[in-house]
Design a protein around this motif. Sequence first.
Motif, mmCIF file in Angstrom:
data_model
loop_
_atom_site.group_PDB
_atom_site.id
_atom_site.type_symbol
_atom_site.label_atom_id
_atom_site.label_comp_id
_atom_site.label_asym_id
_atom_site.label_seq_id
_atom_site.Cartn_x
_atom_site.Cartn_y
_atom_site.Cartn_z
ATOM 1 N N THR A 123 -1.489 4.519 8.321
ATOM 2 C CA THR A 123 -1.988 3.238 7.831
ATOM 3 C C THR A 123 -3.107 2.721 8.724
ATOM 4 O O THR A 123 -4.145 2.256 8.235
ATOM 5 N N ARG A 126 -6.363 4.700 8.156
ATOM 6 C CA ARG A 126 -7.021 4.350 6.892
ATOM 7 C C ARG A 126 -7.704 2.986 6.999
ATOM 8 O O ARG A 126 -8.875 2.835 6.638
ATOM 9 N N GLY A 134 -3.020 2.155 1.133
ATOM 10 C CA GLY A 134 -2.268 3.137 0.365
ATOM 11 C C GLY A 134 -1.923 2.573 -0.998
ATOM 12 O O GLY A 134 -2.543 1.614 -1.469
ATOM 13 N N SER A 135 -0.901 3.115 -1.606
ATOM 14 C CA SER A 135 -0.562 2.707 -2.976
ATOM 15 C C SER A 135 -0.102 1.262 -3.058
ATOM 16 O O SER A 135 -0.191 0.634 -4.106
ATOM 17 N N ARG A 136 0.394 0.714 -1.929
ATOM 18 C CA ARG A 136 0.876 -0.667 -1.942
ATOM 19 C C ARG A 136 -0.128 -1.640 -1.328
ATOM 20 O O ARG A 136 0.242 -2.740 -0.923
ATOM 21 N N ASP A 137 -1.378 -1.264 -1.275
ATOM 22 C CA ASP A 137 -2.389 -2.133 -0.666
ATOM 23 C C ASP A 137 -2.432 -3.480 -1.389
ATOM 24 O O ASP A 137 -2.415 -3.546 -2.624
ATOM 25 N N ASP A 139 -4.875 -5.726 -1.337
ATOM 26 C CA ASP A 139 -6.233 -6.125 -1.706
ATOM 27 C C ASP A 139 -6.746 -7.337 -0.935
ATOM 28 O O ASP A 139 -7.794 -7.885 -1.263
#
Length: 439
Positions: A123, A126, A134-137, A139
């Motif tokens: 994490t 990135r 990741g997929s649960r970002d 925003d």
Amino acid sequence: MADQSIPEARTPEATRGAPGGSGPLDSENTTPRQGVSRRRLLGTAGATGLVLGAAGGAAGYAAAPSAATPLTSLGDEEVMFHGKHQPGITTPMQACGHLVAFDLAAGAGRREAAALLRRWSETARRLMAGEPAGSRDTDVARDAGPSSLTATFGFGHSFFGRTGLDEHRPVALDPLPDFSSDHLDKNRSNGDLWVQIGADDALVAFHALRAIQQDAGSAARVRWQMNGFNRSPGATAHPMTARNLMGQVDGTRNPKPADADFDQRIFVPEKNDKNEQAWMANGSYAVVRRIRMLLDDWEKLSVKAQEDVIGRRKSDGAPLSGGSETTEMDLEKTDQAGNLIVPVNAHARITRPDQNGGAAMIRRPFSYHDGFDADGVPDAGLLFICWQADPLRGFVPVQRKLDRGDALSRFIRHEASGLFAVPGGAAEGEYVGQRLLEG
């Protein structure tokens, strides 16, 4: 608040967004990341880059944006995750910071800790590259660049017993001694795991904090969390050492990477003696102290009285013995009456390395303000963070001497404390702490 502080100026070695930047200090990775990042999606938002010049102020080894630099260009700065040392130690001070400690959940051990550090490292990699978490970002930072984001991970004394790794606990991680100035809240001290997050944008910093907390899942729970801030880069007409909430120029004598003994003082050597653990090679030890400033009492003093407490001029940080901020303090200089110009109990005198057997550390703090109590007294001060190869040769001797007669002690209160072993940086394909957890 020793007379040493990491400057708020930016350094090309610490970022990749500035022209000529090639990664963090001592980083061996200069290859641009593959894939599309938020930074690249910004298009021309930071295309002007940073105007870099010789740094003034305390350390003199960093470069900084000029006053005319558009603030939007700050979002383009990227600090590399992989490297010899973890980011957030020699990285220039950032405008926003979060400190958070976790305790492993009941039943969680070495395997769960390894999986957690693997998640956290990915994490951090990135987000520091300007990519979604990741997929649960969430925003929260969708429109921003990396903004000099860093995430730094450490282990507390209790971590080793909870993971069955007692024999790998470094001697240097032994609990700090008690100090007479301590008024410590145990619920806001120590912890199994510690994370330092810094960025030059508040939303980017919060986004990272939230991602780290979500990654903890059922393996660990938050023990305590603190929020801090510094002056934003480019907020002054020229590069300057930061001021603290007392209005003082806070720090002048930080060790510099160019010093011949810098690594020896700050980082655990790759080849270390029998009292050190091999997995800590290229790592450092972080002492964390929440220091409340008694601002109502401090602000009643005249400027002259404040300067006598510190030993430096409030206007520019120069020693009372004369010169500019970087002038060597003359501890023997007297006035016409024969009195020492720098008082014997002045904070800057007591904290000098040459007054403490050469003890030195990088101070890299954040200020904090957590509102007011029922009487209108501000809960504000310094989230003190210092880095050294061995706290028994860095923080401890200085704090002991401060305990015995620092004029500043009347105006501050140490309310929380922690000591953490921060391993070296992760190589490509590795996670932080892998040599400990899988060794």
